[in-house]
Structures are given as structure tokens and as C-alpha cells.
Design an enzyme around this catalytic site. Structure first.
Site, PDB file in Angstrom:
ATOM      1  N   LYS A  25       1.686  -2.954   8.916  1.00  0.00           N
ATOM      2  CA  LYS A  25       2.646  -1.919   9.172  1.00  0.00           C
ATOM      3  C   LYS A  25       4.026  -2.567   9.643  1.00  0.00           C
ATOM      4  O   LYS A  25       4.049  -3.152  10.628  1.00  0.00           O
ATOM      5  CB  LYS A  25       2.395  -0.934  10.137  1.00  0.00           C
ATOM      6  CG  LYS A  25       1.318   0.042   9.507  1.00  0.00           C
ATOM      7  CD  LYS A  25       0.772   1.287  10.508  1.00  0.00           C
ATOM      8  CE  LYS A  25       1.940   2.381  10.413  1.00  0.00           C
ATOM      9  NZ  LYS A  25       1.565   3.553  11.317  1.00  0.00           N
ATOM     10  N   ASP A  31      -3.217  14.342  11.137  1.00  0.00           N
ATOM     11  CA  ASP A  31      -3.045  14.319   9.658  1.00  0.00           C
ATOM     12  C   ASP A  31      -4.362  13.803   9.214  1.00  0.00           C
ATOM     13  O   ASP A  31      -4.520  12.715   8.375  1.00  0.00           O
ATOM     14  CB  ASP A  31      -2.022  12.944   9.475  1.00  0.00           C
ATOM     15  CG  ASP A  31      -1.958  13.213   8.006  1.00  0.00           C
ATOM     16  OD1 ASP A  31      -1.927  14.120   7.148  1.00  0.00           O
ATOM     17  OD2 ASP A  31      -1.139  12.227   7.238  1.00  0.00           O
ATOM     18  N   LEU A  50       0.896  -1.129   0.003  1.00  0.00           N
ATOM     19  CA  LEU A  50      -0.051   0.064   0.033  1.00  0.00           C
ATOM     20  C   LEU A  50       0.899   1.156   0.010  1.00  0.00           C
ATOM     21  O   LEU A  50       0.456   2.288  -0.663  1.00  0.00           O
ATOM     22  CB  LEU A  50      -1.099  -0.113   1.199  1.00  0.00           C
ATOM     23  CG  LEU A  50      -2.229  -0.979   1.378  1.00  0.00           C
ATOM     24  CD1 LEU A  50      -2.698  -0.894   2.669  1.00  0.00           C
ATOM     25  CD2 LEU A  50      -2.945  -0.976  -0.014  1.00  0.00           C
ATOM     26  N   GLY A  51       2.019   1.252   0.682  1.00  0.00           N
ATOM     27  CA  GLY A  51       2.961   2.350   0.746  1.00  0.00           C
ATOM     28  C   GLY A  51       3.987   2.109   1.644  1.00  0.00           C
ATOM     29  O   GLY A  51       4.299   0.971   2.188  1.00  0.00           O
ATOM     30  N   GLY A  61       9.749   2.437   7.183  1.00  0.00           N
ATOM     31  CA  GLY A  61       8.927   0.664   7.081  1.00  0.00           C
ATOM     32  C   GLY A  61       8.020   0.822   5.946  1.00  0.00           C
ATOM     33  O   GLY A  61       8.136   1.774   5.080  1.00  0.00           O
ATOM     34  N   GLU A  62       6.961  -0.115   5.775  1.00  0.00           N
ATOM     35  CA  GLU A  62       6.348  -0.283   4.762  1.00  0.00           C
ATOM     36  C   GLU A  62       4.901  -0.759   5.297  1.00  0.00           C
ATOM     37  O   GLU A  62       4.831  -1.321   6.287  1.00  0.00           O
ATOM     38  CB  GLU A  62       6.900  -1.424   3.877  1.00  0.00           C
ATOM     39  CG  GLU A  62       8.134  -0.940   3.278  1.00  0.00           C
ATOM     40  CD  GLU A  62       8.518  -2.224   2.159  1.00  0.00           C
ATOM     41  OE1 GLU A  62       7.961  -3.256   2.277  1.00  0.00           O
ATOM     42  OE2 GLU A  62       9.493  -1.942   1.594  1.00  0.00           O
ATOM     43  N   VAL A  63       3.805  -0.632   4.506  1.00  0.00           N
ATOM     44  CA  VAL A  63       2.531  -0.727   4.689  1.00  0.00           C
ATOM     45  C   VAL A  63       1.990  -1.708   3.558  1.00  0.00           C
ATOM     46  O   VAL A  63       2.191  -1.610   2.345  1.00  0.00           O
ATOM     47  CB  VAL A  63       1.384   0.462   4.809  1.00  0.00           C
ATOM     48  CG1 VAL A  63       0.043  -0.181   5.280  1.00  0.00           C
ATOM     49  CG2 VAL A  63       1.854   1.379   5.674  1.00  0.00           C
TER      50      VAL A  63
END
Length: 873
Positions: free
Chosen positions: A622, A726, A585-586, A591-593
Site C-alpha cells: 500500500k 468492510d 491491484l487497485g 494511494g495505490e495497492v
């Protein structure tokens, strides 16, 4: 030193980067006069005083506009032509009628656009649904801005007024865009293919916006989707655009359609260029037989009628069978010179798909001597130099190298001297700054104040005429803010934007360290306190906003985690081997999702036995990279502890963790319909037209219901003294029946990189959603979340089809923040949209109140939206 700077400024710079339509929106010079009178022509004019030179937006010279001769009939083709002298990427058109200081009555209610790159072949612009006519003005004065979707790449542009009945028409115009640095004038490619699988929608991979010729399943002499600035998504069946077919963002080919196993593309440019690299954006959804190309070979020729040079430039790619994300592939072109390039892209799997191709080149290093020699005829070369055509490629490359070395030798000593001088100057500046900081840290703490500096006012020609008594009007009329909204479609934006002065060193230290005496914002007036002394954004404080995947989900002022360990984690350890990766996803700095399927998750959570207990569940994971430092690991554990405390139906729930070994993971809920931004941007408001055409739609009740859930989730966070920092539609996930859960994945996704502003390469900020005190003072509170909720609400009522303050640059957004601080009536507000009812827009304005005490609480917002839902039933 000045000479050195001028010399460095004159050195050639590489040109050509992939264009970004979201920021390529600069006026091209009709108003300012950089487009000269002789470059503006017309098919006819009524009088000399209404000639084409008077067709300048927001100018009143002559009789106030260009007017074609006589009454314009529906079948007439009268045009205003603008010569830009080089290729531009044009994204926006602004039009205005003949106001002539309130004496004019003529305007164009609609118009068409024709364009050309060489002045010979003209193309009619069409939108993505094939419509040629663009809606124009409704009066003689207001500026109407229309996006060109798709954008056009052209040197010559013609605006052709359109009418349904005979009438007099007059126009003033401005074009918006940026220089087309690629210099690409056309590309020729095979026609795209089609994927048709039983039970699935047909995927059309053709170049639907191509403006050249179609002949025998080949495209010639035009530009299209490979140069429109729109990057395809990871899933090629999805699209950024609305009401288009699956595969729209990509041009794709099937391997078996080419006997050579390669797709051949020819690129022609406006002039010979020295190419450094080519960037190709490719899909890599290998699960469906799509991969980036295996290798590529490119040939060059210095002029169009020459033969291709024998020596190709080639590169083999590193194929990736683990990451299905679309990505750019950079192909080095080794400083080869040419006016045309022929590239063969070799298949690595069944399909190859591309959404964008851009070229990086250095124009100034194309030596004229080399170009002249290279374009000489072969016969002349054989007579004078007694060389054959086959050896010419070697001779030309030697000539180029010799000339380049000679030029380099002449400048080397000067360039080295300049660089040494600049380095010494920078060292002196650094030493002065460090000494100043050392001295000030030794000073005793004293009352801090922001230096009183004069704010310099930058006037844009997009400014309203503001009367001298405007400030008095604002003070006496609390609804003044709504008198000058920023209407991105039908009004000119108010832009009396004042430049923010920098803080003094002591004031900046105060803001960063947190021990400053914050001004009492509830007592200040437009003529008191700090109104004219605007601080710069508190970047050092804000840097700590960044977290594992781009954002710490929540700020918790009252929570201390100095001694946090794995024992503090209240959720269970989920077996890592039961997670199956579906897509990324991103990603963020640490790190990464990932979107994953979790086997046995319902059983792990203790859900009562049913036939669905053993079904895999979609989750977001995550993941912390294993090579991060200790601070990042502690932050990750802190985030786990924070999320484990959140129990609310409108907040993403932490389901489990994997922390016994690396990489550390947290497993959260994921909603079926993705994020709210994408969900709404692919829908229209409910109407008979939408229903009859099977267009996905939402009702006003749906919007209010989703907004109420967001308010409910934020009300819960506020009750725990949690600050999200956010809040936006990209961070709200949508489930079945319009259920909403608040998350924090937005910052980590490349899709939303344009929503964040990077400060000095260290942190990215969602400044278009941030309250003024968050940007200027680094203060994040529930009240600043309320501000962001107002912007989120605005997004929902434009169905996420527009970015907040889309006509303002990031710097102008920050400047506008200073106007909120001053509160002198010059600040720009987001305008009320056609879908937004008055009570809801009034709520937005309250969320954007300058003083914190005037903003509603989430409890009040939630109650208000509940009442609106009941009244809307």
C-alpha cells in the site's frame, strides 16, 4: 423560473455511455402498460380473452395470460412478439403462468428467445455455453426471473414456449433492461486471433457472442462482446465469466496479420447522430506484447449508401509502459455527424485487445435541415449548385455550422437569463442554510429528538399480498422473517419499501457531532419509540470511513494517535529497491495497492535459513502518494501502527514499511489464490459432473472451514475492540489448503466498484453489507461487523455468483434499512440458497437481528461453526 427550468430540461443532452448490466435492470413496460396492446402480437391465440395483450406480468385481465391456440407440440414454434419501438439493452426476463385468480393451470416450463434489431433478420439467443432453452415456471403464480447472459440489444423480442410433450401453455412476461443510448446497430471487424505458446493454455481472442455473419475471417452485421457491458480484466487470460476459455473477455488481433499495421472497424447506427466521443476499453499488458492502440483515424458518412467523407478525425494516444492496467481510451469525435463510422486502429506492439466500445452522441443537435441536404443525391446538387462531388464535404460542414449558429443565437439571451436567475436562487438558498446553522449552533444544548414525520409508502407491483393481521402474526411468530424471503431466482421480491424522511436540522447535527442521546434499541417495540421516525443515513459521520486507498482497515475507538510519529512503528524498514512491481491491484483517493515481489524478505523477517530463504515473496504494497496533505500522512502512519499490533493467523500481517522517504509504503502479506470472491465465483459445488468435466469445485466442508477462519479472525479483532467496517468476501484472501486471511483491499479495486455506494461524491459505502444502524446512525461496532459477517456467509453459499440484494437498487437497499429500523415485518431478508444448510441460514438471520443484543458475538459464531464442521465430517 418554471419556464427557465423547462427550457433547460429541453436542451439536448449527450447520450451514449458504456452500459452497466448490473444496474440496467428496469422493467420495460409490460406490467405498467407503457408497452401498448398494439405492440404485443402473437403467432396465434386460443380465444380473444387469451390474446397477446393479456401477456402482462402480474396482471389478470381477460382470462389471465396469452395462450397459443391448441395443444403445443414439441416441434411447434408459437411466439409472443413485443415491439419496443427503439433499441434496448435487455438483461433480464420475467415469466409467469396463467393464474386467473386461482382458476388457471397453464404455464411454460421452458422457452426460447429470438430477437431482431430491424424486424427483418432474427437471431436466436444462446447463453455463454451455447444453450438456447431457458428454464421457465413451475407453477401458475410465481414470477421466475432469468438473467440473459449475454444480454441482447434489440427492438423486437419473441418469446417461444418450449415443451417436451403436447400440452396447453400460457404465459405472462416482462422484459428488463434500459435504453440503448449508443444507437449502435452493428459493427464489422476482422476475426480475432489466437495466442498459442508452448507450455501455456491457448488464448482465444475471438468475439464469441457475435450475432452477425462470419465470412472469410471477417464479422459482418452484428453485435457481440464489444457491446455487452463487460470490461476485461488487467490480465487478459482471466475472465469475469465461469467455464470459459482464457482470453474470453477480449477481442484481439496480431500486428503481423495486417499489412497496413491497423485494424479497420466499421460501425453502423440506427440513425444519423452528432458524435462527441468514442470510448474504447483496451488491454495494456505490455509484458506480453499487448498495448493500447498507437493512434486512430475515423471517417464518417451521413447515410449508408453515401461515400466516406474525405476529412478524417484522428488522435494519437499516450502510450504507458509503466502501468499494465486495462483502461478506457477516449477518442474525441469533434461533433461530426454520421450514420456510419469507419475507424482504423494502429498497432503499438504485437497485439491489440479490446473488450468494450461505446459512443457518446447528441441526437437532438442533428438538425433535420442538415440531414436532408446531406442525403440529397450528388447529381441534384451538381445541377442546382454547380458543385463537384469532391467539394461536397466542405459545403455540408458549412451548412451545418450556419444552422447551428442561427439556432444558438435565438436562444442565447433566454438561456443566459435563466442561468443568472438559477444562480441567484441557489445563492439565496445557501445563505438561508448558513444562517439557520449559525442560529442553531448558538442555541443551548437541549434534549434532541427526531421529528415525527409521516413516512410515505411506495408500493411496487412486486409486492406480496399482506393480510391485515400480518403485524400480529409477526409478533407472535419469531420465524415470520423467513416467511417472505427475497428469492432472487424463483420468487418475487417483497417490496413494500418506505421512503426515508430527512432528519430535522437539529437531529442531523446531533447524529453528525456524536453528542445525541441514542435511542435504547433494546427496549423499543414496533409501536414505540422511534419506529416510525426513521433517520436518514448519517453521511457526515460515515465520511471518515475513507482512508488512504479507499478504506481505513480498522476503526479503533480506544486508540489515540495525536502524537503518533515514525518511532511508534514496530516493524522494520524494508529496502525499497528490493521491491519489484508486478501489477496494480487497485487505487484510492490518496494511494495505490500494488502486487510486488520482495527480494530477501524472509531473511529480513528473520526466518530460519533454508533453501527458500532467498526466494522472492509475493506481497501487497500500500503506497501513499507523495503529494498528499499532512492529515493523509498521519492517517497512513496511524494505519501502520494499528496493523503492526495485529498478530493472528487469520489476519493479513504487516511485514515491513518504507517510511524514511516518499512515497510512504506498508508491505503486507499476499495470498496465492487472490481474494475469496474471485476464488469462489470460478468454482462450483462438488459433484460428479464437476469432477468429470474438470471444473474447479469446493465442498460444503471447505466452505465451513473458510467461514470458521473468518469468524476466528473477527473474534480476534473484537477482543482488541477493533471494528473492521468492510467485511466481505472481496476483503478475504485465500491461500493454499483453503486458508483465509482478512484484508482491506476491496474498496480500492475497480473490480468491486459496484459494491460501493457513493454519497454526494465524498465517500463510498458498502451499504449491501452494512447494518441498519451503521447507515442510519453512523454507528460502527463489533455488532455491525457481525451483520456484515452474515452477508459474507451468504455470499459464500451462493459461491459469490450474485451480489447481495442484486434486484434492489442502492436507494432501495437504503429504504429497506429503514424497514429494519421500524421492524414492522416489511423488511427484506436475503433468502436461503440451495447450498446453505438450515443451521447456517439460521445463524445468518441472527446476525441480521434488528436489536444489537440479539446478535451473536464472534466468539459464539466461531464456536457454532466449529460444531458444524465436526458434524459435517
Amino acid at each position: 423560473m418554471i419556464f427557465c427550468m423547462l427550457l433547460l430540461a429541453s436542451l439536448p443532452e449527450p447520450s451514449g455511455t458504456e452500459v452497466n448490466p448490473a444496474i440496467c435492470r428496469y422493467p420495460l413496460g409490460m406490467h405498467e402498460g407503457t408497452i401498448r396492446d398494439e405492440d404485443i402480437t402473437a403467432s396465434s391465440q386460443w380465444y380473444d380473452s387469451t390474446g397477446p395483450q393479456y401477456a402482462r406480468l402480474q396482471r389478470e385481465e381477460g382470462d389471465g395470460a396469452w395462450c397459443p391456440a391448441g395443444l403445443l407440440e414439441p416441434e411447434d414454434v408459437q411466439f409472443l412478439q413485443i415491439d419496443l419501438h427503439k433499441l434496448f439493452f435487455i438483461t433480464l426476463v420475467g415469466t409467469q403462468g396463467r393464474h386467473a385468480r386461482a382458476t388457471g393451470k397453464e404455464f411454460a416450463r421452458a422457452y426460447r428467445i429470438d430477437y431482431s434489431r430491424n424486424g427483418e433478420r432474427w437471431v436466436s439467443w444462446r447463453d455463454r455455453q451455447g444453450t438456447r432453452v431457458i428454464e421457465g415456471n413451475t407453477d401458475t403464480y410465481d414470477v421466475v426471473l432469468r438473467d440473459l447472459r449475454p444480454p441482447i440489444i434489440a427492438r423486437f423480442v419473441r418469446l417461444i414456449p418450449v415443451t417436451r410433450a403436447a400440452m396447453t401453455v400460457c404465459m405472462r412476461v416482462e422484459l428488463y433492461g434500459c435504453v440503448w443510448h449508443d444507437g449502435l446497430a452493428s459493427y464489422s471487424i476482422p476475426e480475432g486471433g489466437t495466442i498459442a505458446a508452448p507450455g501455456f493454455p491457448i488464448v482465444y481472442l475471438n468475439d464469441s457472442t457475435y450475432d452477425g455473419y462470419h465470412e472469410r475471417r471477417h464479422l459482418y452485421g452484428g453485435l457481440g462482446q464489444l457491446t455487452d457491458g463487460v470490461l476485461g480484466l488487467d490480465d487478459f487470460t482471466q475472465s469475469h465469466q465461469y467455464r470459459v476459455w482464457p482470453g474470453y473477455d477480449y477481442v484481439g488481433w496480431r500486428n503481423e496479420s495486417f499489412s497496413t499495421g491497423a485494424v479497420e472497424m466499421e460501425f453502423q447506427f440506427d440513425r444519423p447522430r452528432n458524435f462527441t466521443s468514442m470510448k474504447v476499453h483496451c488491454n495494456n499488458m505490455f509484458s506480453k506484447g499487448v498495448k493500447i492502440f498507437q493512434r486512430v483515424e475515423c471517417l464518417f458518412k451521413p447515410r449508408l449508401i453515401a461515400d466516406w467523407e474525405a476529412e478524417p478525425v484522428g488522435v494519437a494516444t499516450v502510450l504507458d509502459d509503466k502501468n499494465p492496467s486495462a483502461r478506457f481510451v477516449t477518442v474525441p469525435l469533434q461533433q461530426r455527424v454520421g450514420k456510419a463510422i469507419l475507424c482504423r486502429f494502429y498497432f503499438a506492439d504485437t497485439w491489440m485487445m479490446m473488450s468494450e466500445i461505446s459512443f457518446q452522441s447528441d441526437m437532438e443537435s442533428v438538425n433535420p435541415s442538415f440531414v436532408t441536404v446531406a442525403t440529397s443525391t450528388t447529381g441534384l446538387l451538381e445541377t442546382e449548385h454547380n458543385v463537384t462531388e469532391g467539394t461536397w464535404g466542405t459545403t455540408s460542414s458549412v451548412t451545418s455550422t450556419w444552422i447551428g449558429e442561427k439556432a444558438d443565437d435565438s436562444n442565447t439571451s433566454i438561456l443566459v437569463g435563466c442561468l443568472v436567475a438559477i444562480i441567484l436562487l441557489l445563492l439565496m438558498i445557501i445563505i438561508i442554510i448558513l444562517w439557520k446553522q449559525y442560529v442553531q449552533k448558538r442555541l443551548e444544548k437541549a434534549p434532541r429528538r427526531i421529528l415525527e414525520e409521516d413516512a410515505t409508502v411506495r408500493l411496487s407491483f412486486y409486492s406480496y399480498t399482506i393480510a391485515n393481521n400480518q403485524t400480529q402474526i409477526h409478533q407472535s411468530n419469531p420465524t415470520y422473517e423467513r416467511a417472505f424471503p427475497l428469492d432472487l431466482e424463483y420468487h418475487q421480491p417483497a417490496t413494500l419499501l418506505q421512503k426515508l424522511p430527512e432528519l430535522s436540522q437539529s437531529a442531523e447535527d446531533s447524529v453528525c457531532s456524536g453528542d445525541y442521546a441514542e435511542p435504547d434499541l433494546t427496549k423499543s417495540t414496533p409501536h414505540q419509540g422511534f419506529q416510525n421516525n426513521v433517520p436518514h443515513y448519517a453521511e457526515t459521520d460515515i465520511v471518515h470511513l475513507q482512508g488512504v486507498t479507499g478504506n481505513n482497515m480498522y476503526a479503533v475507538p480506544a486508540l489515540t494517535v495525536d502524537s503518533l510519529t515514525k518511532k511508534d512503528i514496530s516493524v522494520g524498514e524494508f529496502p525499497r529497491q528490493q521491491l519489484r512491481l508486478k501489477e496494480k491491484l487497485g487505487e484510492g483517493q490518496f494511494g495505490e495497492v500494488h502486487l510486488c515481489e520482495a527480494d530477501g524478505l524472509l531473511e529480513f523477517l528473520g526466518v530460519s535459513s533454508s533453501e527458500f530463504t532467498h526466494q522472492p515473496v509475493l506481497v501487497a504494497v500500500k503506497m501513499l502518494r507523495s503529494d498528499v496533505n499532512k492529515t493523509a500522512r498521519n492517517d497512513f502512519l496511524k494505519e501502520i501502527k494499528i496493523m503492526s499490533r495485529l498478530k493472528n493467523p487469520n489476519i493479513i500481517r504487516l511485514l515491513g514499511v518504507c517510511v524514511r522517504d516518499d512515497p510512504l509504503c506498508m508491505i503486507t502479506e499476499y495470498m496465492e489464490n487472490g481474494d475469496l470472491n474471485q476464488f469462489l465465483s470460478h468454482r462450483e459445488i462438488y459433484s460428479k459432473f464437476a469432477i468429470s468435466n474438470n471444473i474447479p469445485c469446493v465442498t460444503h466442508s471447505n466452505l465451513l472451514y473458510m467461514a470458521t477462519q473468518i469468524a476466528s479472525g473477527m473474534k480476534y479483532l473484537a477482543s482488541l475492540n477493533f471494528v473492521h467496517r468492510d467485511l466481505a468476501t472481496r476483503n478475504c484472501l485465500v491461500g493454499n489448503s483453503y486458508t483465509i486471511k482478512i484484508a482491506d483491499f476491496g474498496m480500492s479495486r475497480n473490480l468491486y466498484s459496484g459494491d460501493y455506494y457513493r454519497i454526494q461524491g465524498r465517500a463510498v459505502l458498502p451499504i449491501r453489507w452494512m447494518a441498519w444502524e451503521s447507515i442510519l446512525l453512523g454507528k460502527f461496532t463489533t455488532a455491525s461487523d457481525v451483520w456484515a459477517f452474515g452477508v459474507t456467509l451468504w455470499e459464500m453459499f451462493v459461491l459469490c455468483k450474485e451480489q447481495p440484494y442484486s434486484l434492489l437498487t442502492d436507494e432501495q437497499v437504503i429504504e429497506n434499512t429503514g424497514e429494519f429500523f421500524r421492524s414492522q415485518g416489511r423488511q427484506i431478508y436475503l433468502s436461503q440458497t440451495p447450498l446453505c444448510p438450515n443451521p447456517v441460514f439460521d445463524l445468518m438471520l441472527k446476525c441480521w437481528s434488528r436489536d444489537i443484543k440479539d446478535r451473536p458475538t464472534f466468539d459464539m459464531i466461531h464456536q457454532f461453526l466449529l460444531e458444524q464442521m465436526e458434524s459435517n465430517i
